[in-house]
Design an enzyme around this catalytic site. Structure first.
Site, PDB file in Angstrom:
ATOM      1  N   GLU A 199       0.849  -1.193   0.000  1.00 50.53           N
ATOM      2  CA  GLU A 199       0.000   0.000   0.000  1.00 50.53           C
ATOM      3  C   GLU A 199       0.880   1.237   0.000  1.00 50.53           C
ATOM      4  OE1 GLU A 199      -3.646  -1.542   2.879  1.00 50.53           O
ATOM      5  OE2 GLU A 199      -2.171  -0.139   3.670  1.00 50.53           O
ATOM      6  N   ARG A 291     -14.280  -9.972  14.240  1.00 51.80           N
ATOM      7  CA  ARG A 291     -14.325 -10.513  15.600  1.00 51.80           C
ATOM      8  C   ARG A 291     -14.549  -9.370  16.569  1.00 51.80           C
ATOM      9  NH1 ARG A 291      -9.429  -8.281  17.282  1.00 51.80           N
ATOM     10  NH2 ARG A 291      -7.887  -8.127  15.633  1.00 51.80           N
TER      11      ARG A 291
HETATM   12  P1  ADP Z   1      -2.975  -5.306  11.697  1.00 53.52           P
HETATM   13  O1  ADP Z   1      -3.734  -6.335  10.926  1.00 53.52           O
HETATM   14  O2  ADP Z   1      -1.693  -5.777  12.213  1.00 53.52           O
HETATM   15  O3  ADP Z   1      -3.846  -4.601  12.679  1.00 53.52           O
HETATM   16  P2  ADP Z   1      -3.287  -2.976   9.956  1.00 53.52           P
HETATM   17  O4  ADP Z   1      -3.370  -3.148   8.494  1.00 53.52           O
HETATM   18  O5  ADP Z   1      -4.551  -2.737  10.668  1.00 53.52           O
HETATM   19  O6  ADP Z   1      -2.564  -4.251  10.576  1.00 53.52           O
HETATM   20  O7  ADP Z   1      -2.237  -1.852  10.290  1.00 53.52           O
HETATM   21  C1  ADP Z   1      -1.799  -1.636  11.615  1.00 53.52           C
HETATM   22  C2  ADP Z   1      -1.344  -0.194  11.788  1.00 53.52           C
HETATM   23  O8  ADP Z   1      -0.275   0.122  10.888  1.00 53.52           O
HETATM   24  C3  ADP Z   1      -2.405   0.842  11.485  1.00 53.52           C
HETATM   25  O9  ADP Z   1      -3.255   1.087  12.592  1.00 53.52           O
HETATM   26  C4  ADP Z   1      -1.589   2.059  11.110  1.00 53.52           C
HETATM   27  O10 ADP Z   1      -1.124   2.749  12.239  1.00 53.52           O
HETATM   28  C5  ADP Z   1      -0.401   1.446  10.395  1.00 53.52           C
HETATM   29  N1  ADP Z   1      -0.637   1.391   8.942  1.00 53.52           N
HETATM   30  C6  ADP Z   1      -1.148   0.344   8.253  1.00 53.52           C
HETATM   31  N2  ADP Z   1      -1.217   0.613   6.929  1.00 53.52           N
HETATM   32  C7  ADP Z   1      -0.743   1.867   6.770  1.00 53.52           C
HETATM   33  C8  ADP Z   1      -0.537   2.714   5.627  1.00 53.52           C
HETATM   34  N3  ADP Z   1      -0.831   2.312   4.401  1.00 53.52           N
HETATM   35  N4  ADP Z   1      -0.020   3.948   5.843  1.00 53.52           N
HETATM   36  C9  ADP Z   1       0.288   4.356   7.100  1.00 53.52           C
HETATM   37  N5  ADP Z   1       0.138   3.610   8.198  1.00 53.52           N
HETATM   38  C10 ADP Z   1      -0.375   2.372   8.058  1.00 53.52           C
HETATM   39  P1  ADP Z   2      -7.540  -5.266  18.026  1.00 51.20           P
HETATM   40  O1  ADP Z   2      -7.602  -5.224  16.530  1.00 51.20           O
HETATM   41  O2  ADP Z   2      -8.649  -5.966  18.703  1.00 51.20           O
HETATM   42  O3  ADP Z   2      -7.184  -3.970  18.572  1.00 51.20           O
HETATM   43  P2  ADP Z   2      -4.940  -6.435  18.210  1.00 51.20           P
HETATM   44  O4  ADP Z   2      -4.470  -6.171  16.835  1.00 51.20           O
HETATM   45  O5  ADP Z   2      -4.305  -5.755  19.343  1.00 51.20           O
HETATM   46  O6  ADP Z   2      -6.466  -6.276  18.287  1.00 51.20           O
HETATM   47  O7  ADP Z   2      -4.938  -8.012  18.451  1.00 51.20           O
HETATM   48  C1  ADP Z   2      -5.589  -8.576  19.544  1.00 51.20           C
HETATM   49  C2  ADP Z   2      -4.897  -9.825  19.922  1.00 51.20           C
HETATM   50  O8  ADP Z   2      -5.037 -10.778  18.904  1.00 51.20           O
HETATM   51  C3  ADP Z   2      -3.415  -9.656  20.132  1.00 51.20           C
HETATM   52  O9  ADP Z   2      -3.031 -10.545  21.142  1.00 51.20           O
HETATM   53  C4  ADP Z   2      -2.811 -10.035  18.804  1.00 51.20           C
HETATM   54  O10 ADP Z   2      -1.494 -10.491  18.973  1.00 51.20           O
HETATM   55  C5  ADP Z   2      -3.757 -11.125  18.372  1.00 51.20           C
HETATM   56  N1  ADP Z   2      -3.953 -11.181  16.930  1.00 51.20           N
HETATM   57  C6  ADP Z   2      -4.561 -10.270  16.154  1.00 51.20           C
HETATM   58  N2  ADP Z   2      -4.604 -10.686  14.871  1.00 51.20           N
HETATM   59  C7  ADP Z   2      -4.000 -11.882  14.833  1.00 51.20           C
HETATM   60  C8  ADP Z   2      -3.721 -12.841  13.787  1.00 51.20           C
HETATM   61  N3  ADP Z   2      -4.070 -12.624  12.518  1.00 51.20           N
HETATM   62  N4  ADP Z   2      -3.098 -13.969  14.133  1.00 51.20           N
HETATM   63  C9  ADP Z   2      -2.731 -14.183  15.401  1.00 51.20           C
HETATM   64  N5  ADP Z   2      -2.977 -13.346  16.423  1.00 51.20           N
HETATM   65  C10 ADP Z   2      -3.588 -12.214  16.151  1.00 51.20           C
END
Ligand code: ADP
Ligand code: ADP
Ligand code: MG
Length: 445
Positions: A199, A291
């Protein structure tokens, strides 16, 4: 309504689910690993079953969890977050075993769980997405070609990612190959899937997400938004609702986009659409979490609903009782994730025995936690040990209340991030509400 629910999780979220069940008159079954024998969720559930040892990843062991459900005649399984919560195979096997999976269908988890696929679907649903790949990146050549199109900086992300893992920022050509291969390795190690996508990296956005509820009959509600921009390594640390810079107009636009997204994929149960919001109030779909989320309590506090009960009622086939007009946001709520970690030592996890504990309380204070005095926090699982949640009539009162509650909170015997949270809450920019996802990076806490 279900008579008995098995909780396929541990920690504070298992406790949270048990509490909702108890109030609904539903019996609960806890599953646990040997190291969790003394855990709070095991003590609180009506029944409990040991399903493995600390080293065998038993909380993701589908056959053992289903055996436990059959053995206890559980009619439904709540997966919590993490572990099996976004595992479509698990949802599918539950269905085949005639056990209700409390969440969306396996098909929908599949559609949205792969973040690269979800981007494609959301474009079809006319939801704005962050500029990026239409297809996964198969190799380094794909990555090079995509950067040509997007321009630096970009982000390489794991299609199955979560919890902030498998994400790399790439600011120039020299970083590209290294980022590609480390993200691939991390994705494989954490998610068993090394599919990557790319992205455009947005500079200084806010993370603003919309909570939705959808029943089996196509009704979808949005319950306002949460601002989760206070992050460390792309992992949320402090969350609040409403978002400090939200306007009525933007809320409605984002809410409607979230509802459109949910309807397009035939979503059912509670879910969250995560967006990035830029300075000009443009918002872009980032991912959907199919979830319950860690930070669901801040929404509960301002809408006056119990989201776990809603999840259970939806799974049992009940219709949503409220309409969109009934959803009125009241006051302001903030959550601090309390972790057993050492902020002085690059936030290294610090499990161990709790030798003294005072849990804050008083008007507007809520603590969702796995702690009790004398409990030994194991080293095998996530370091989050409590969520401190406050509600106030407005943001100012919520901030003052959070500072008051953090000040009261005492956890002896294990290092934790309570003082780190106080630094955040005392920061002028935080108090003004003027922050973005780089807030923690930019401070010298
Ligand atoms: P996860 O599945 O680990 O939650 P996300 O795709 O939600 O991953 O991204 C986690 C965090 O990374 C976001 O909350 C944001 O702070 C940062 N992030 C993700 N994608 C972007 C992007 N394209 N540009 C800037 N920051 C990003
Ligand atoms: P939220 O999106 O609820 O804010 P987090 O990204 O902090 O959640 O994830 C919540 C919990 O689930 C954490 O313990 C994280 O490590 C775990 N988690 C989230 N996504 C995944 C995944 N795709 N696989 C394994 N663990 C995950
Ligand atoms: Mg996310």
């Amino acid at each position: 309504m279900f008579k008995k629910i098995l909780i396929a999780n541990r920690g504070e979220i298992a406790v949270r689910i048990i509490r909702a069940c108890r109030e609904m008159g539903i019996e609960t079954v806890a599953v646990y690993s040997t190291v969790d024998k003394e855990a709070l969720h095991v003590q609180m559930a009506d029944e409990s079953i040991c399903i493995g040892t600390e080293t065998d990843n038993c909380y993701t062991n589908i056959s053992r969890i289903l055996s436990a459900a059959e053995l206890t005649s559980s009619e439904a399984i709540h997966p919590g977050f993490g572990f099996l919560s976004e595992n479509s195979r698990f949802a599918e096997i539950c269905r085949k075993c005639n056990i209700t999976f409390i969440g969306p269908s396996a098909e929908v988890i599949d559609k949205m769980g792969n973040k690269s696929n979800a981007r494609e679907l959301m474009q079809q649903a006319n939801v704005p997405v962050i500029p990026g790949t239409k297809k996964p990146l198969n190799n380094e050549q794909d990555a090079r070609e995509m950067v040509e199109e997007l321009g630096y900086p970009v982000m390489i992300k794991a299609a199955s990612g979560g919890g902030g893992r498998g994400i790399r920022i790439v600011r120039n050509k020299d970083e590209l190959l290294n980022a590609f291969s480390t993200a691939k390795k991390e994705a494989k190690a954490f998610f068993g899937d090394d599919t990557l996508y790319m992205e455009k990296y947005l500079e200084n956005p806010r993370h603003v997400e919309v909570q939705i509820l959808a029943d089996k009959y196509g009704e979808v509600l949005y319950l306002g938004e949460r601002d989760c921009s206070i992050q460390r390594r792309n992992q949320k640390v402090v969350e609040e609702a409403p978002c400090p810079v939200m306007t009525e107009e933007l809320r409605e636009k984002m809410g409607q986009a979230a509802v459109r997204a949910a309807k397009y994929v035939g979503y059912e149960n509670a879910g969250t659409i995560e967006f990035l919001l830029d300075k000009h109030n443009n918002f872009y779909f980032m991912e959907m979490n199919t979830r319950i989320q860690v930070e669901h309590p801040v929404t509960e506090e301002i809408v006056g609903m119990d989201l776990i009960k809603e999840q259970i009622k939806i799974a049992a086939g009940k219709r949503l009782e409220k309409t969109q007009d009934d959803i009125v946001l009241k006051g302001h709520s903030i959550e601090c994730r309390i972790n057993a970690e050492d902020p002085q030592e690059s936030f290294m996890p610090c499990p161990g025995k709790v030798s003294g504990l005072f849990i804050p309380n008083g008007l507007g204070v809520r603590v969702d936690s796995l702690l009790y005095d004398g409990y030994t926090i194991p080293s095998n699982y996530d370091s989050m040990i409590a969520k401190l949640i406050v509600h106030g009539k407005d943001r100012e009162e919520a901030i003052n209340r959070m500072k008051r509650a953090l000040g009261e909170f005492v956890i002896l015997g294990v290092k934790n991030n309570i003082d780190f949270h106080l630094d955040i809450l005392n920061n002028d920019d935080f108090v003004k509400g003027s922050y973005d996802t780089n807030f923690i990076n930019n401070q010298s806490f």
